[in-house]
Design a protein around this motif. Structure first.
Motif, short mmCIF file in Angstrom:
data_model
loop_
_atom_site.label_atom_id
_atom_site.label_comp_id
_atom_site.label_asym_id
_atom_site.label_seq_id
_atom_site.Cartn_x
_atom_site.Cartn_y
_atom_site.Cartn_z
N LEU A 160 11.66 7.47 -43.85
CA LEU A 160 12.90 7.86 -43.18
C LEU A 160 12.66 8.12 -41.70
O LEU A 160 11.53 8.40 -41.27
N ALA A 161 13.73 8.04 -40.94
CA ALA A 161 13.65 8.35 -39.52
C ALA A 161 13.42 9.84 -39.32
O ALA A 161 13.71 10.66 -40.20
N VAL A 162 12.91 10.20 -38.16
CA VAL A 162 12.62 11.62 -37.88
C VAL A 162 13.90 12.43 -37.79
O VAL A 162 13.87 13.66 -37.85
N THR A 163 15.06 11.76 -37.67
CA THR A 163 16.33 12.47 -37.58
C THR A 163 16.88 12.88 -38.94
O THR A 163 17.88 13.60 -39.01
N ALA A 164 16.26 12.43 -40.02
CA ALA A 164 16.73 12.77 -41.37
C ALA A 164 16.53 14.24 -41.65
O ALA A 164 15.53 14.85 -41.24
N ILE A 165 17.49 14.83 -42.36
CA ILE A 165 17.40 16.25 -42.74
C ILE A 165 17.45 16.36 -44.26
O ILE A 165 17.91 15.45 -44.95
N VAL A 166 16.99 17.48 -44.77
CA VAL A 166 17.00 17.76 -46.21
C VAL A 166 18.24 18.58 -46.54
O VAL A 166 18.52 19.59 -45.88
N TYR A 170 18.30 16.11 -51.43
CA TYR A 170 18.68 14.83 -50.84
C TYR A 170 18.21 14.79 -49.39
O TYR A 170 17.89 15.83 -48.80
N HIS A 171 18.22 13.59 -48.84
CA HIS A 171 17.92 13.42 -47.42
C HIS A 171 19.12 12.72 -46.79
O HIS A 171 19.66 11.75 -47.34
#
Length: 287
Positions: free
Chosen positions: A159-165, A173-174
Motif C-alpha cells: 500500500l501507499a504510505v498515505t493508507a490508514i488503518v 481495514y486499510h
C-alpha cells in the motif's frame, strides 16, 4: 623321359592342386562368399568383429536400433511443458491472496416511506420495485474513477504510505484515496466499503447526492455522510441517483426490466436531464 623332367612335372602338378583347391571351395558356397568363422563354444563371440553381410553384423544393427528406440522413448517429454523460450508456457495462477470478505455490509438499502414515491412500483415475481424515476434501459458500463481507484477484488502487494488503518466491528481495514483494502496472503485485496467505517477525507471528485434532505457523497460505489469533521460509510439510500456504477455489478433480468445488481443492491437504469444514470431501487416483498 629323363629323371629331371619327372621332377619338374611332379612339382608343376603339386602346385596346380594347391592353387585350385581353395578356389573350388570358394565356388562351392552361394555367391562365392567365404565361409563364416563360427565362434568357439562358451560365448566367446561377444568380442567378435562384425563381418560385412554376415549374421554378426545384422545382430549388431538390431542392437543399435533397439538402443536408439529406447533413447527416443525414454527421453525427456517436455513438448507440452515449455517454460523457457517456447510457444507453450505453463502458467501457474497464484490464488493465495484470495480473501473472503463480507461485502453485504453496504448492500442493504436505507428505505424510504413508500408513500413518498409518486408512482406505482414495478411488480414481478412476488416483489415490488420502487423508484422515483421511470425505467429507461441503457447498457451497464462500469466506470473508472482514476489511477488511485481499484474495483473489488483487485490485489496489490503493498500500500501507499498515505493508507490508514480503520477498524470496523473488530475487523481491520486499510483506506487510501477512496479505496478500502483487507489484508490477504502476501498483500491487500480491495473490498466493499464497510458500513460504519469512518475517515477524515474522501476524494474531491465524489458526487453529491441529496435524498430526503440528507446530503450524501458518492464515490467508487460507496456512499458517505458527513458527521462533523469525518465521513462515515452508510448503506445506499433508496432513491439516490448516481452517475456511474463500479465494476463488480451484473445485469439482472426481472420480468421486462433489467437492473444492475451490486451485492444485494439493485440499481434501476434511468434518464435524468437527458443523461443516463442509475437509481437505488427499494425492493419490498409483495407477500
Amino acid at each position: 623321359m629323363k629323371p629331371g623332367k619327372y621332377n619338374m612335372l611332379f612339382f608343376f602338378v603339386l602346385l596346380l592342386v594347391v592353387t585350385v583347391q581353395p578356389v573350388a571351395a570358394q565356388r562351392g558356397r552361394p555367391g562365392g562368399r567365404p565361409a563364416i568363422q563360427r565362434p568357439p563354444a562358451g560365448g566367446g563371440g561377444l568380442n567378435r568383429q562384425p563381418m560385412h553381410g554376415g549374421a554378426v553384423e545384422n545382430n549388431d544393427m538390431h542392437n543399435r536400433n533397439v538402443n536408439r528406440n529406447a533413447n527416443i522413448n525414454n527421453g525427456p517429454r517436455n513438448s507440452n511443458n515449455t517454460n523457457v523460450s517456447g510457444n507453450t508456457v505453463n502458467i501457474n495462477v497464484d490464488r493465495s491472496h484470495d480473501v473472503n470478505v463480507v461485502n453485504n455490509r453496504n448492500t442493504m438499502v436505507q428505505r424510504n416511506n413508500i408513500a413518498t414515491y409518486g408512482r406505482p412500483p414495478y411488480v414481478y415475481g412476488g416483489a415490488r420495485y420502487y423508484c422515483y424515476h421511470p425505467y429507461v434501459y441503457h447498457p451497464y458500463r462500469p466506470f473508472y474513477w482514476g489511477p488511485a481507484w481499484h474495483p473489488w477484488g483487485f490485489f496489490v502487494a503493498a500500500l501507499a504510505v498515505t493508507a490508514i488503518v480503520v477498524t470496523v466491528e473488530n475487523e481491520k481495514y486499510h483506506y487510501d484515496q477512496g479505496v478500502w483494502y483487507a489484508q490477504s496472503g502476501g498483500g491487500y485485496t480491495v473490498v466493499a466499503a464497510p458500513v460504519g467505517g469512518t475517515v477524515t477525507t474522501i476524494p474531491s471528485n465524489s458526487q453529491t447526492v441529496v435524498v430526503n434532505n440528507v446530503t450524501n457523497n458518492y464515490y467508487g460505489g460507496a456512499f458517505y455522510q458527513k458527521d462533523g469533521t469525518t465521513y462515515k460509510v452508510v448503506p445506499p439510500p433508496a432513491g439516490a441517483v448516481v452517475d456511474n456504477l463500479p465494476e463488480g455489478g451484473e445485469e439482472v433480468k426481472i420480468g421486462n426490466q433489467t437492473y444492475v445488481k451490486i451485492g444485494e443492491t439493485y440499481y434501476q437504469p434511468v434518464k435524468v436531464d437527458g443523461k443516463d444514470k442509475y437509481e437505488v431501487t427499494q425492493v419490498e416483498s409483495d407477500k
